[in-house]
Design a protein around this motif. Structure first.
Motif, short mmCIF file in Angstrom:
data_model
loop_
_atom_site.label_atom_id
_atom_site.label_comp_id
_atom_site.label_asym_id
_atom_site.label_seq_id
_atom_site.Cartn_x
_atom_site.Cartn_y
_atom_site.Cartn_z
N ASN A 119 13.13 -26.29 -54.46
CA ASN A 119 12.77 -27.60 -55.03
C ASN A 119 11.73 -28.35 -54.20
O ASN A 119 11.41 -29.49 -54.51
CB ASN A 119 14.02 -28.47 -55.19
N GLU A 123 8.48 -25.13 -55.56
CA GLU A 123 8.17 -25.86 -56.79
C GLU A 123 6.79 -26.52 -56.73
O GLU A 123 6.02 -26.44 -57.69
CB GLU A 123 9.24 -26.92 -57.07
N ARG A 127 3.84 -25.48 -59.29
CA ARG A 127 3.26 -26.48 -60.19
C ARG A 127 1.73 -26.48 -60.08
O ARG A 127 1.02 -26.48 -61.08
CB ARG A 127 3.80 -27.88 -59.87
N SER A 165 15.41 -27.06 -60.45
CA SER A 165 14.02 -26.86 -60.03
C SER A 165 13.35 -25.77 -60.86
O SER A 165 12.23 -25.94 -61.34
CB SER A 165 13.98 -26.52 -58.54
N SER A 167 14.25 -24.81 -63.79
CA SER A 167 14.12 -25.31 -65.17
C SER A 167 12.90 -26.21 -65.30
O SER A 167 12.19 -26.15 -66.31
CB SER A 167 15.39 -26.08 -65.56
N ASN A 168 12.63 -27.04 -64.29
CA ASN A 168 11.41 -27.86 -64.30
C ASN A 168 10.18 -26.97 -64.39
O ASN A 168 9.26 -27.23 -65.17
CB ASN A 168 11.31 -28.71 -63.02
#
Length: 191
Positions: A119, A123, A127, A165, A167-168
């Motif tokens: 996370n 992540e 991103r 995390s 899932s994001n």
């Protein structure tokens, strides 16, 4: 089945000695290092590019503060001379590191991301990779995180933090696969 290009890069994030410090607390995925090691071996066997990312903290209380053993790569994840190493000072491996340019110069459009913390650096990097147009995969069982206290004082188990995390990331930034799926596709490509 997912197929990876011959130049798909394995991005290993922050697999440094400091991440094993007890003060970080309980974590999930106790076999994550084994899965990362299997992926690293497969990437090396197939001569695909491997990129190691090392966090060099600006915070003296960090497990990744320069000049201490915590900054060193874990022995299993020590880069070979032919493998790229990028240093970062923030969670995002693309931020002021030269990573994006290095990938573009080599025509690398696919990234497979493993490492820590799901996370945080994983992540953040995934991103950016997705936003920059890279075909990005995060390997769910080759990443891990730690229990996390939220702003209201509630403690969230590492597995819940990890799952949220991922899932994001799955919404817009990356595909989420398991190591067996990634390994099957790398073996398929070699045949």
């Amino acid at each position: 089945m997912t197929q990876f290009a011959a130049n798909a890069a394995l991005l290993i994030i922050d697999m440094q000695a400091g991440i094993n410090h007890p003060r970080l607390g309980p974590r999930n995925n106790p076999e994550a290092e084994l899965r990362m090691g299997e992926l690293l071996a497969a990437w090396r066997l197939s001569s695909r590019p491997v990129v190691h990312v090392r966090h060099i903290s600006r915070d003296p209380s960090s497990v990744f503060w320069p000049g201490q053993a915590g900054c060193e790569f874990q022995p299993t994840f020590t880069p070979l001379g032919s493998e790229a190493v990028f240093e970062k000072h923030v969670p995002d491996a693309f931020c002021q590191s030269g990573l994006e340019r290095w990938l573009h110069v080599r025509g690398i459009g696919e990234l497979v991301i493993v490492g820590v913390i799901t996370n945080n650096s994983v992540e953040s990097t995934a991103r950016s990779a997705g936003n920059l147009g890279f075909d990005t995969v995060v390997v769910a069982d080759a990443c891990y995180t730690f229990d996390l206290q939220d702003r209201q004082g509630r403690m969230w188990p590492a597995e819940t933090v990890h799952s949220l995390s991922l899932s994001n990331l799955a919404m817009d930034y990356a595909r989420i696969l398991h190591s067996n799926e990634v390994l099957a596709s790398t073996h398929q490509t070699q045949l």
